[in-house]
Write a protein that holds these residues in place. Structure first.
Motif, PDB file in Angstrom:
ATOM      1  N   PRO A   1     -23.231   8.717  -6.524  1.00  0.00           N
ATOM      2  CA  PRO A   1     -23.012   9.993  -7.221  1.00  0.00           C
ATOM      3  C   PRO A   1     -21.909  10.853  -6.595  1.00  0.00           C
ATOM      4  CG  PRO A   1     -25.354   9.588  -6.959  1.00  0.00           C
ATOM      5  CD  PRO A   1     -24.644   8.494  -6.215  1.00  0.00           C
ATOM      6  N   THR A   2     -21.715  10.719  -5.289  1.00  0.00           N
ATOM      7  CA  THR A   2     -20.712  11.536  -4.606  1.00  0.00           C
ATOM      8  C   THR A   2     -19.396  10.812  -4.374  1.00  0.00           C
ATOM      9  OG1 THR A   2     -21.649  10.854  -2.493  1.00  0.00           O
ATOM     10  CG2 THR A   2     -22.434  12.940  -3.406  1.00  0.00           C
ATOM     11  N   ILE A   3     -19.372   9.478  -4.574  1.00  0.00           N
ATOM     12  CA  ILE A   3     -18.166   8.695  -4.280  1.00  0.00           C
ATOM     13  C   ILE A   3     -17.748   7.894  -5.513  1.00  0.00           C
ATOM     14  CG2 ILE A   3     -17.155   6.882  -2.846  1.00  0.00           C
ATOM     15  CD1 ILE A   3     -19.186   7.575  -0.690  1.00  0.00           C
ATOM     16  N   SER A   4     -16.491   8.063  -5.893  1.00  0.00           N
ATOM     17  CA  SER A   4     -15.917   7.210  -6.937  1.00  0.00           C
ATOM     18  C   SER A   4     -14.463   6.928  -6.572  1.00  0.00           C
ATOM     19  CB  SER A   4     -16.021   7.871  -8.311  1.00  0.00           C
ATOM     20  OG  SER A   4     -15.297   9.069  -8.321  1.00  0.00           O
ATOM     21  N   LEU A   5     -14.007   5.731  -6.922  1.00  0.00           N
ATOM     22  CA  LEU A   5     -12.647   5.306  -6.591  1.00  0.00           C
ATOM     23  C   LEU A   5     -11.789   5.303  -7.850  1.00  0.00           C
ATOM     24  CD1 LEU A   5     -13.338   2.148  -4.390  1.00  0.00           C
ATOM     25  CD2 LEU A   5     -12.847   4.450  -3.615  1.00  0.00           C
ATOM     26  N   ALA A   6     -10.573   5.780  -7.716  1.00  0.00           N
ATOM     27  CA  ALA A   6      -9.612   5.677  -8.817  1.00  0.00           C
ATOM     28  C   ALA A   6      -9.145   4.231  -8.891  1.00  0.00           C
ATOM     29  CB  ALA A   6      -8.442   6.607  -8.583  1.00  0.00           C
ATOM     30  N   GLU A   7      -8.972   3.729 -10.102  1.00  0.00           N
ATOM     31  CA  GLU A   7      -8.549   2.346 -10.253  1.00  0.00           C
ATOM     32  C   GLU A   7      -7.155   2.119  -9.670  1.00  0.00           C
ATOM     33  OE1 GLU A   7      -9.140  -0.848 -13.720  1.00  0.00           O
ATOM     34  OE2 GLU A   7     -10.595   0.760 -13.515  1.00  0.00           O
ATOM     35  N   SER A   8      -6.384   3.175  -9.563  1.00  0.00           N
ATOM     36  CA  SER A   8      -5.036   3.048  -8.991  1.00  0.00           C
ATOM     37  C   SER A   8      -5.077   2.760  -7.485  1.00  0.00           C
ATOM     38  CB  SER A   8      -4.245   4.333  -9.251  1.00  0.00           C
ATOM     39  OG  SER A   8      -4.889   5.429  -8.643  1.00  0.00           O
ATOM     40  N   GLU A   9      -6.221   2.992  -6.839  1.00  0.00           N
ATOM     41  CA  GLU A   9      -6.363   2.706  -5.405  1.00  0.00           C
ATOM     42  C   GLU A   9      -6.578   1.217  -5.144  1.00  0.00           C
ATOM     43  OE1 GLU A   9      -8.659   5.349  -2.836  1.00  0.00           O
ATOM     44  OE2 GLU A   9      -9.129   6.503  -4.647  1.00  0.00           O
ATOM     45  N   LEU A  10      -6.940   0.465  -6.182  1.00  0.00           N
ATOM     46  CA  LEU A  10      -7.202  -0.954  -6.038  1.00  0.00           C
ATOM     47  C   LEU A  10      -5.987  -1.749  -6.485  1.00  0.00           C
ATOM     48  CD1 LEU A  10     -10.761  -1.093  -7.625  1.00  0.00           C
ATOM     49  CD2 LEU A  10     -10.167  -0.676  -5.249  1.00  0.00           C
ATOM     50  N   GLU A  11      -5.649  -2.764  -5.721  1.00  0.00           N
ATOM     51  CA  GLU A  11      -4.548  -3.649  -6.088  1.00  0.00           C
ATOM     52  C   GLU A  11      -5.143  -5.042  -6.270  1.00  0.00           C
ATOM     53  OE1 GLU A  11      -0.907  -5.783  -3.798  1.00  0.00           O
ATOM     54  OE2 GLU A  11      -1.327  -3.709  -3.243  1.00  0.00           O
ATOM     55  N   VAL A  12      -5.105  -5.552  -7.505  1.00  0.00           N
ATOM     56  CA  VAL A  12      -5.683  -6.865  -7.796  1.00  0.00           C
ATOM     57  C   VAL A  12      -4.566  -7.839  -8.152  1.00  0.00           C
ATOM     58  CG1 VAL A  12      -7.300  -8.153  -9.235  1.00  0.00           C
ATOM     59  CG2 VAL A  12      -7.794  -5.790  -8.657  1.00  0.00           C
ATOM     60  N   THR A  13      -4.541  -8.966  -7.439  1.00  0.00           N
ATOM     61  CA  THR A  13      -3.602 -10.041  -7.761  1.00  0.00           C
ATOM     62  C   THR A  13      -4.427 -11.293  -8.031  1.00  0.00           C
ATOM     63  OG1 THR A  13      -3.370 -10.552  -5.409  1.00  0.00           O
ATOM     64  CG2 THR A  13      -1.686  -9.144  -6.387  1.00  0.00           C
ATOM     65  N   TYR A  14      -3.843 -12.224  -8.746  1.00  0.00           N
ATOM     66  CA  TYR A  14      -4.545 -13.453  -9.097  1.00  0.00           C
ATOM     67  C   TYR A  14      -3.873 -14.635  -8.431  1.00  0.00           C
ATOM     68  CZ  TYR A  14      -6.774 -10.361 -12.355  1.00  0.00           C
ATOM     69  OH  TYR A  14      -7.477  -9.318 -12.892  1.00  0.00           O
ATOM     70  N   ILE A  15      -4.707 -15.509  -7.849  1.00  0.00           N
ATOM     71  CA  ILE A  15      -4.209 -16.671  -7.117  1.00  0.00           C
ATOM     72  C   ILE A  15      -4.917 -17.921  -7.635  1.00  0.00           C
ATOM     73  CG2 ILE A  15      -3.585 -15.410  -5.034  1.00  0.00           C
ATOM     74  CD1 ILE A  15      -6.265 -16.201  -3.832  1.00  0.00           C
ATOM     75  N   LEU A  16      -4.384 -19.087  -7.310  1.00  0.00           N
ATOM     76  CA  LEU A  16      -5.028 -20.337  -7.716  1.00  0.00           C
ATOM     77  C   LEU A  16      -6.349 -20.484  -6.972  1.00  0.00           C
ATOM     78  CD1 LEU A  16      -2.067 -22.883  -7.788  1.00  0.00           C
ATOM     79  CD2 LEU A  16      -3.297 -21.945  -9.735  1.00  0.00           C
ATOM     80  N   ALA A  17      -7.362 -20.905  -7.712  1.00  0.00           N
ATOM     81  CA  ALA A  17      -8.688 -21.065  -7.131  1.00  0.00           C
ATOM     82  C   ALA A  17      -8.978 -22.539  -6.909  1.00  0.00           C
ATOM     83  CB  ALA A  17      -9.738 -20.462  -8.055  1.00  0.00           C
ATOM     84  N   SER A  18      -9.984 -22.809  -6.102  1.00  0.00           N
ATOM     85  CA  SER A  18     -10.462 -24.174  -5.929  1.00  0.00           C
ATOM     86  C   SER A  18     -11.801 -24.276  -6.643  1.00  0.00           C
ATOM     87  CB  SER A  18     -10.619 -24.483  -4.441  1.00  0.00           C
ATOM     88  OG  SER A  18     -11.538 -23.571  -3.877  1.00  0.00           O
TER      89      SER A  18
END
Length: 140
Positions: free
Chosen positions: A7-24
């Motif tokens: 309730p007291t903590i929320s993150l802006a989506e701009s603070e997260l950096e998501v990249t995609y890599i090849l998976a196994s």
């Protein structure tokens, strides 16, 4: 859009950096062609969304997921799609922040009472008696 953690903590989506890599793992030919694993990076040190107490505890408990620059890196490759892996990585980060926000219970050190000391000594005496009775006696 903000990601609500507590309730007291929320993150802006701009603070997260998501990249995609090849998976196994499972996925057949698709796993060799499409980058489905999500790698989430969250800069703990420079995040304006975290209270100082939570930030300090998060830096403590992040372990091997933390870089020298104070960035948490979470790699999610459990699922076969980018979207599910992205959601999984965000949920794992949220769980980590929830754990950091939880205040550990303050423990007051106490000493054993007289009865507890007596029970301990009685147990030791009983055990010694058992071992003493096991010894072989030679009556000469």
């Amino acid at each position: 859009m903000a990601i609500s953690i507590l309730p007291t903590i929320s993150l802006a989506e701009s603070e997260l950096e998501v990249t995609y890599i090849l998976a196994s793992g499972p996925g057949g030919q698709n796993v060799n062609k499409v980058a489905t694993a999500a790698q989430l990076r969250f800069d703990v040190v420079r995040s304006p969304s975290l209270p100082e107490r939570v930030r300090a505890r998060l830096l403590q408990i992040a372990g091997s997921r933390l870089t020298r620059d104070g960035v948490i890196v979470i790699t999610a490759r459990r699922f076969r799609t980018q979207i599910r892996n992205r959601e999984d990585a965000i949920e794992r980060l949220a769980d980590l922040i929830r754990e950091a926000a939880h205040r550990p219970a303050f423990r007051v050190a106490t000493r054993p009472g007289r009865a507890a000391k007596q029970r301990r000594l009685d147990g030791k005496a009983h055990r010694a008696g058992i071992k003493r009775n096991r010894s072989v006696r030679h009556d000469d």
